[in-house]
Design a protein around this motif. Structure first.
Motif, PDB file in Angstrom:
ATOM      1  N   PHE A 135       0.838  -1.207   0.000  1.00 42.64           N
ATOM      2  CA  PHE A 135       0.000   0.000   0.000  1.00 42.64           C
ATOM      3  C   PHE A 135       0.869   1.252   0.000  1.00 42.64           C
ATOM      4  O   PHE A 135       1.807   1.377   0.792  1.00 42.64           O
ATOM      5  CB  PHE A 135      -0.917   0.009   1.223  1.00 42.64           C
ATOM      6  CG  PHE A 135      -1.788   1.226   1.318  1.00 42.64           C
ATOM      7  CD1 PHE A 135      -2.801   1.433   0.405  1.00 42.64           C
ATOM      8  CD2 PHE A 135      -1.595   2.154   2.321  1.00 42.64           C
ATOM      9  CE1 PHE A 135      -3.613   2.558   0.490  1.00 42.64           C
ATOM     10  CE2 PHE A 135      -2.401   3.271   2.424  1.00 42.64           C
ATOM     11  CZ  PHE A 135      -3.417   3.472   1.503  1.00 42.64           C
ATOM     12  N   SER A 136       0.554   2.190  -0.909  1.00 43.52           N
ATOM     13  CA  SER A 136       1.196   3.496  -0.969  1.00 43.52           C
ATOM     14  C   SER A 136       0.179   4.539  -0.528  1.00 43.52           C
ATOM     15  O   SER A 136      -0.873   4.690  -1.165  1.00 43.52           O
ATOM     16  CB  SER A 136       1.694   3.794  -2.389  1.00 43.52           C
ATOM     17  OG  SER A 136       2.403   5.011  -2.420  1.00 43.52           O
ATOM     18  N   GLU A 137       0.469   5.245   0.542  1.00 42.20           N
ATOM     19  CA  GLU A 137      -0.512   6.148   1.146  1.00 42.20           C
ATOM     20  C   GLU A 137      -0.768   7.382   0.291  1.00 42.20           C
ATOM     21  O   GLU A 137      -1.903   7.862   0.215  1.00 42.20           O
ATOM     22  CB  GLU A 137      -0.030   6.559   2.541  1.00 42.20           C
ATOM     23  CG  GLU A 137      -1.019   7.402   3.313  1.00 42.20           C
ATOM     24  CD  GLU A 137      -0.566   7.690   4.734  1.00 42.20           C
ATOM     25  OE1 GLU A 137      -1.308   8.354   5.463  1.00 42.20           O
ATOM     26  OE2 GLU A 137       0.542   7.241   5.097  1.00 42.20           O
ATOM     27  N   ASN A 138       0.271   7.906  -0.344  1.00 40.47           N
ATOM     28  CA  ASN A 138       0.129   9.117  -1.148  1.00 40.47           C
ATOM     29  C   ASN A 138       0.422   8.820  -2.612  1.00 40.47           C
ATOM     30  O   ASN A 138       1.188   7.911  -2.931  1.00 40.47           O
ATOM     31  CB  ASN A 138       1.065  10.220  -0.643  1.00 40.47           C
ATOM     32  CG  ASN A 138       0.754  10.627   0.784  1.00 40.47           C
ATOM     33  OD1 ASN A 138      -0.402  10.777   1.150  1.00 40.47           O
ATOM     34  ND2 ASN A 138       1.796  10.800   1.589  1.00 40.47           N
ATOM     35  N   GLY A 139      -0.160   9.620  -3.489  1.00 42.25           N
ATOM     36  CA  GLY A 139       0.060   9.451  -4.922  1.00 42.25           C
ATOM     37  C   GLY A 139      -1.260   9.456  -5.660  1.00 42.25           C
ATOM     38  O   GLY A 139      -2.270   8.943  -5.163  1.00 42.25           O
ATOM     39  N   SER A 140      -1.253  10.046  -6.846  1.00 42.65           N
ATOM     40  CA  SER A 140      -2.490  10.119  -7.629  1.00 42.65           C
ATOM     41  C   SER A 140      -2.842   8.746  -8.185  1.00 42.65           C
ATOM     42  O   SER A 140      -1.979   7.926  -8.498  1.00 42.65           O
ATOM     43  CB  SER A 140      -2.319  11.123  -8.765  1.00 42.65           C
ATOM     44  OG  SER A 140      -1.183  10.819  -9.551  1.00 42.65           O
ATOM     45  N   LEU A 141      -4.131   8.509  -8.270  1.00 47.71           N
ATOM     46  CA  LEU A 141      -4.653   7.250  -8.783  1.00 47.71           C
ATOM     47  C   LEU A 141      -4.736   7.290 -10.309  1.00 47.71           C
ATOM     48  O   LEU A 141      -4.843   8.364 -10.894  1.00 47.71           O
ATOM     49  CB  LEU A 141      -6.032   6.989  -8.180  1.00 47.71           C
ATOM     50  CG  LEU A 141      -6.078   6.856  -6.652  1.00 47.71           C
ATOM     51  CD1 LEU A 141      -7.515   6.816  -6.169  1.00 47.71           C
ATOM     52  CD2 LEU A 141      -5.314   5.621  -6.189  1.00 47.71           C
ATOM     53  N   PRO A 142      -4.693   6.127 -10.944  1.00 43.57           N
ATOM     54  CA  PRO A 142      -4.542   4.782 -10.374  1.00 43.57           C
ATOM     55  C   PRO A 142      -3.083   4.467 -10.035  1.00 43.57           C
ATOM     56  O   PRO A 142      -2.168   5.078 -10.585  1.00 43.57           O
ATOM     57  CB  PRO A 142      -5.053   3.888 -11.498  1.00 43.57           C
ATOM     58  CG  PRO A 142      -4.742   4.647 -12.742  1.00 43.57           C
ATOM     59  CD  PRO A 142      -4.923   6.092 -12.407  1.00 43.57           C
ATOM     60  N   ILE A 143      -2.895   3.508  -9.127  1.00 42.17           N
ATOM     61  CA  ILE A 143      -1.552   3.074  -8.721  1.00 42.17           C
ATOM     62  C   ILE A 143      -1.402   1.603  -9.081  1.00 42.17           C
ATOM     63  O   ILE A 143      -2.297   0.797  -8.843  1.00 42.17           O
ATOM     64  CB  ILE A 143      -1.325   3.283  -7.215  1.00 42.17           C
ATOM     65  CG1 ILE A 143      -1.448   4.765  -6.860  1.00 42.17           C
ATOM     66  CG2 ILE A 143       0.045   2.757  -6.795  1.00 42.17           C
ATOM     67  CD1 ILE A 143      -1.292   5.056  -5.384  1.00 42.17           C
ATOM     68  N   THR A 144      -0.262   1.276  -9.664  1.00 42.09           N
ATOM     69  CA  THR A 144       0.020  -0.098 -10.088  1.00 42.09           C
ATOM     70  C   THR A 144       1.043  -0.723  -9.139  1.00 42.09           C
ATOM     71  O   THR A 144       2.093  -0.130  -8.864  1.00 42.09           O
ATOM     72  CB  THR A 144       0.552  -0.136 -11.526  1.00 42.09           C
ATOM     73  OG1 THR A 144      -0.432   0.447 -12.391  1.00 42.09           O
ATOM     74  CG2 THR A 144       0.831  -1.563 -11.969  1.00 42.09           C
ATOM     75  N   TYR A 145       0.719  -1.927  -8.632  1.00 40.11           N
ATOM     76  CA  TYR A 145       1.587  -2.635  -7.692  1.00 40.11           C
ATOM     77  C   TYR A 145       2.069  -3.946  -8.315  1.00 40.11           C
ATOM     78  O   TYR A 145       1.376  -4.554  -9.140  1.00 40.11           O
ATOM     79  CB  TYR A 145       0.836  -2.962  -6.396  1.00 40.11           C
ATOM     80  CG  TYR A 145       0.367  -1.762  -5.618  1.00 40.11           C
ATOM     81  CD1 TYR A 145       1.204  -1.119  -4.718  1.00 40.11           C
ATOM     82  CD2 TYR A 145      -0.933  -1.266  -5.771  1.00 40.11           C
ATOM     83  CE1 TYR A 145       0.777  -0.023  -3.991  1.00 40.11           C
ATOM     84  CE2 TYR A 145      -1.374  -0.170  -5.047  1.00 40.11           C
ATOM     85  CZ  TYR A 145      -0.517   0.452  -4.155  1.00 40.11           C
ATOM     86  OH  TYR A 145      -0.951   1.536  -3.444  1.00 40.11           O
ATOM     87  N   GLN A 146       3.264  -4.359  -7.869  1.00 42.61           N
ATOM     88  CA  GLN A 146       3.814  -5.648  -8.286  1.00 42.61           C
ATOM     89  C   GLN A 146       4.642  -6.218  -7.148  1.00 42.61           C
ATOM     90  O   GLN A 146       5.362  -5.489  -6.451  1.00 42.61           O
ATOM     91  CB  GLN A 146       4.665  -5.508  -9.550  1.00 42.61           C
ATOM     92  CG  GLN A 146       5.000  -6.833 -10.206  1.00 42.61           C
ATOM     93  CD  GLN A 146       5.622  -6.650 -11.588  1.00 42.61           C
ATOM     94  OE1 GLN A 146       5.978  -5.534 -11.970  1.00 42.61           O
ATOM     95  NE2 GLN A 146       5.755  -7.729 -12.331  1.00 42.61           N
ATOM     96  N   PHE A 147       4.577  -7.565  -6.956  1.00 43.49           N
ATOM     97  CA  PHE A 147       5.240  -8.238  -5.842  1.00 43.49           C
ATOM     98  C   PHE A 147       6.439  -9.043  -6.348  1.00 43.49           C
ATOM     99  O   PHE A 147       6.412  -9.602  -7.450  1.00 43.49           O
ATOM    100  CB  PHE A 147       4.263  -9.162  -5.127  1.00 43.49           C
ATOM    101  CG  PHE A 147       3.136  -8.435  -4.436  1.00 43.49           C
ATOM    102  CD1 PHE A 147       3.208  -8.145  -3.085  1.00 43.49           C
ATOM    103  CD2 PHE A 147       2.006  -8.037  -5.141  1.00 43.49           C
ATOM    104  CE1 PHE A 147       2.173  -7.483  -2.441  1.00 43.49           C
ATOM    105  CE2 PHE A 147       0.966  -7.378  -4.511  1.00 43.49           C
ATOM    106  CZ  PHE A 147       1.051  -7.098  -3.160  1.00 43.49           C
ATOM    107  N   PHE A 148       7.464  -9.112  -5.480  1.00 43.10           N
ATOM    108  CA  PHE A 148       8.700  -9.813  -5.823  1.00 43.10           C
ATOM    109  C   PHE A 148       9.160 -10.658  -4.645  1.00 43.10           C
ATOM    110  O   PHE A 148       8.925 -10.317  -3.480  1.00 43.10           O
ATOM    111  CB  PHE A 148       9.818  -8.822  -6.172  1.00 43.10           C
ATOM    112  CG  PHE A 148       9.541  -7.967  -7.373  1.00 43.10           C
ATOM    113  CD1 PHE A 148       9.985  -8.352  -8.632  1.00 43.10           C
ATOM    114  CD2 PHE A 148       8.834  -6.778  -7.250  1.00 43.10           C
ATOM    115  CE1 PHE A 148       9.733  -7.567  -9.741  1.00 43.10           C
ATOM    116  CE2 PHE A 148       8.583  -5.987  -8.347  1.00 43.10           C
ATOM    117  CZ  PHE A 148       9.024  -6.386  -9.592  1.00 43.10           C
ATOM    118  N   LYS A 149       9.837 -11.761  -4.962  1.00 43.15           N
ATOM    119  CA  LYS A 149      10.607 -12.526  -3.985  1.00 43.15           C
ATOM    120  C   LYS A 149      12.051 -12.474  -4.450  1.00 43.15           C
ATOM    121  O   LYS A 149      12.399 -13.022  -5.493  1.00 43.15           O
ATOM    122  CB  LYS A 149      10.145 -13.969  -3.879  1.00 43.15           C
ATOM    123  CG  LYS A 149      10.924 -14.745  -2.816  1.00 43.15           C
ATOM    124  CD  LYS A 149      10.472 -16.188  -2.734  1.00 43.15           C
ATOM    125  CE  LYS A 149      11.211 -16.888  -1.589  1.00 43.15           C
ATOM    126  NZ  LYS A 149      12.667 -16.907  -1.789  1.00 43.15           N
ATOM    127  N   GLY A 150      12.856 -11.786  -3.679  1.00 42.29           N
ATOM    128  CA  GLY A 150      14.188 -11.480  -4.178  1.00 42.29           C
ATOM    129  C   GLY A 150      14.064 -10.511  -5.347  1.00 42.29           C
ATOM    130  O   GLY A 150      13.459  -9.446  -5.228  1.00 42.29           O
TER     131      GLY A 150
END
Length: 304
Positions: A135-150
């Motif tokens: 979760f990113s608290e600040n920033g204009s929408l839309p927000i794109t997220y991606q997950f990593f392991k290492g």
């Protein structure tokens, strides 16, 4: 002649076309305190032409052009209220009507803050499901997220249209699934990708079956110690004092014969019983010992 001029002017007015609104400087996705420049031009047209810039049907600025050059409007985006739909209008001076241009829509964008990666638990076991949220608290929408392991991506990109966290579910199938995880967040703000904190999943230690038994025995031992500590002042010490008092009391009397050789003639006075308040007399025994040859002393008692 005047009629011909009026006819030419009327024809030119009829030739006035819808103006074109274009972005000359700056992006449509704007940030705070950013300057943008718009141009508005109607061609063909007969100068002079008056150009007016509108934002949501509200007049912002107006310019007159006596030639075929476009009207330039420079805006400063001071807040989110300065964004939205803009249009321009072209018309001849002192005439009614006019024609409107296409619209340009400005969107306010804000750089995103560093996202936070979290999970309800950091310790888990093999074969257990866990969740990760970014979760990113600040920033204009839309927000794109991606997950990593290492450095390896473990999920497709998740674009959030609302101010809420992106969540993924993981199945800890083997020891290789434990380790360090991260996520990244980005939006339409250029060159504004930020990575989160690192989050580690560790293998939870399994408790031994003897552990509850050890805990129970420890509690029982603790209770016994507490009970013994309470019994010392309540029972043991009073019992000890009672025995000590009893051992210091005088003998009640003699009931067995005594050898004549071990004693000479003497009279011994001893207390037989404690004095009781309700009794009106004192009970004593007088023991007279007489020595006789070859015989034990005879005991005689007299009550007084």
């Amino acid at each position: 002649m005047s009629q011909q001029i009026q006819k030419v002017t009327a024809n030119d007015k009829e030739m006035l076309s819808n103006p074109k609104l274009a972005l000359v400087q700056g992006p449509l996705n704007v940030v705070m305190k950013q300057n943008v420049t718009l141009s508005c031009l109607s061609e063909p047209g007969y100068p002079p032409v008056r150009y007016t810039l509108f934002k949501h049907n509200q007049q912002v600025s107006a310019l007159n052009r006596s030639d075929l050059t476009p009207a330039l409007f420079t805006l400063t985006i001071s807040s989110a209220s300065d964004t939205g739909e803009y249009k321009c209008k072209a018309e001849y001076n002192n005439s009614s009507g006019g024609k409107y241009s296409n619209s340009l829509n400005f969107t306010f964008i804000e750089p995103i803050s560093k996202p936070v990666l979290s999970s309800p638990t950091s310790q888990t076991k093999e074969g257990q499901n866990v969740t990760l949220s970014c979760f990113s608290e600040n920033g204009s929408l839309p927000i794109t997220y991606q997950f990593f392991k290492g450095r390896q991506s473990i999920s497709p990109q998740k674009t959030m249209q609302k101010r809420e966290a992106a969540v993924i579910f993981l199945f800890m199938n083997s020891l290789s699934d434990f380790g360090t995880y991260k996520c990244k967040a980005s939006n339409s703000f250029s060159n504004n990708t930020k990575y989160s904190n690192a989050f580690n999943f560790t293998l939870a230690e399994e408790r031994s079956h003897s552990q509850p038994l050890i805990i129970s025995l420890g509690l029982i031992l603790l209770l016994l110690i507490i009970g013994f500590a309470l019994a010392i002042p309540l029972f043991i010490i009073p019992l000890y004092k009672a025995k000590k008092i009893k051992s210091t009391r005088p003998s009640i009397g003699l009931t067995s014969p005594v050898n004549a050789e071990e004693s000479e003639n003497e009279v011994i006075y001893s207390e037989i019983e404690p004095v009781k308040p309700e009794e009106e007399y004192i009970n004593f025994s007088v023991i007279r010992r007489e020595e006789e040859k070859g015989e034990n002393l005879k005991l005689q008692y007299w009550n007084i």
